[in-house]
Design an enzyme around this catalytic site. Structure first.
Site: not given
Length: 365
Positions: A171, A254, A257, A271
């Site tokens: 992340d 992101h 994602h 995540h």
């Protein structure tokens, strides 16, 4: 447009700090709603209970229902209102913390964030990621203020599975590259302005800390040791990445994602593991140098982050699956449009396909 930087009111990191939770809470309210999982309570409930002795703060527990969804937030709001709780405490992982932040926002009370893992940069942010009850990304809820307190007990975090902290590195790895893209495009950050020099410096320090300390931290965590490298990685995953992404901006990683949430095969992945692959895909979209791309892919391989869709659970990668991910990633409201050039579902799908191929290449497959 103004340059804007935001951050939590207070950040505390150290071994054994959870034992002081009640003392910290007493500065914000007299009755706390403590959101935690049942398994989390079994692990550290006695520490939390002990922290409230002689604190003058009443507290009640409520177990988390797995998703940061609108229905879960409403359920907790009702409990907080009925029990007259004037402070919300979230203890656990990213979705619990986001749920605690959203509940506190709607109830107009302070929120204390106590991660038990260092797997995302969610703790410090004025942001909650809202999912459906089935776990599909729905929207970002931008909050008017960051948490009142973020409390990182490194003794507890270092006892969590090493994979969780490695996921946090995935992340955090996106932070600098998304910030760089936003700076180039002049995009508005989550903070509501353009990035400051401080935010960019923090984002770059985050990337450098990962590359310098990541392998050492992983090995130490697998041995059950909390070393200076582990402490630095916890700070990078949480504080540096938190301030960096929020005050400098999100871009491709992101959004990709978020696109992956349409693939049921990926739901078991963390995540940060999906964001890491999103970062590689973003770098392919940007057509960065071979050296830069190789450095990031090899780092991911060495610490154990996925570099192929197969490692993310997708056994059969089809053009249809890639396009489904790409279309959601390119949603009008998502952050792929913060890239400094036009993106389309077609270019994103192609970049994902190439990123997957590069992953297989560097794995020697």
């Amino acid at each position: 447009m103004a340059n804007v930087l935001i951050s939590p009111n207070k950040y505390v990191q150290g071994a054994g700090e959870m034992k002081k939770l009640g003392e910290y809470a007493s500065k914000y309210g007299k009755k706390a709603l403590v959101l935690i999982t049942e398994s989390g309570y079994k692990r550290i409930g006695s520490v939390v209970d002990g922290s409230f002795e002689n604190s003058g703060v009443e507290y009640i527990y409520e177990y988390f229902n797995k998703e940061c969804s609108k229905s879960e937030i409403e359920r907790l709001r009702k409990i907080a209102g009925e029990k007259q709780c004037d402070v919300i405490i979230g203890i656990g992982g990213g979705k619990i913390l986001d749920t605690a932040k959203a509940t506190a926002y709607y109830e107009k009370v302070p929120v204390l964030i106590c991660p038990t893992i260092a797997s995302t940069d969610a703790p410090c942010s004025a942001l909650s990621v809202i999912y459906t009850d089935e776990g599909v990304f729905e929207e970002y809820l931008f909050l008017p203020a960051n948490p009142n307190l973020v409390l990182m007990d490194t003794e507890i975090i270092s006892k969590s599975p090493a994979r969780l902290t490695v996921s946090g590195m995935g992340d955090a790895l996106a932070t600098y590259y998304e910030a760089r893209a936003c700076q180039r495009s002049g995009a508005t950050s989550c903070a509501g302005g353009q990035t400051t020099q401080v935010a960019m410096a923090i984002a770059e320090l985050c990337r450098n800390t990962l590359l310098e300390e990541g392998i050492k931290a992983k090995v130490a965590l697998e041995a059950g040791a909390c070393t200076p490298a582990v402490e630095k990685i916890i700070e990078a995953n949480t504080l540096m990445s938190g301030i960096g992404f929020e005050s400098a901006g999100l871009a491709g990683a992101h959004a990709i994602h978020n696109g992956m949430t349409v693939l049921e095969e990926c739901h078991s992945m963390y995540h940060g593991e999906k964001v890491a692959f999103g970062t590689i895909t973003q770098l392919v979209l940007e057509n960065v140098s071979e050296e830069e791309l190789e450095d990031i892919i090899r780092f991911c391989i060495e610490v154990g982050l996925p570099v192929t869709m197969k490692e993310l659970g997708v056994e059969e990668l089809t053009d249809e699956k890639l396009m489904a991910v790409a279309k959601l990633a390119c949603a009008e409201t998502d952050t792929l449009h913060n890239m400094p050039f036009e993106v389309t579902p077609e270019t994103v799908a192609a970049a994902m396909k190439a990123a997957d191929a590069y992953g297989h290449y560097y794995l020697g497959e």
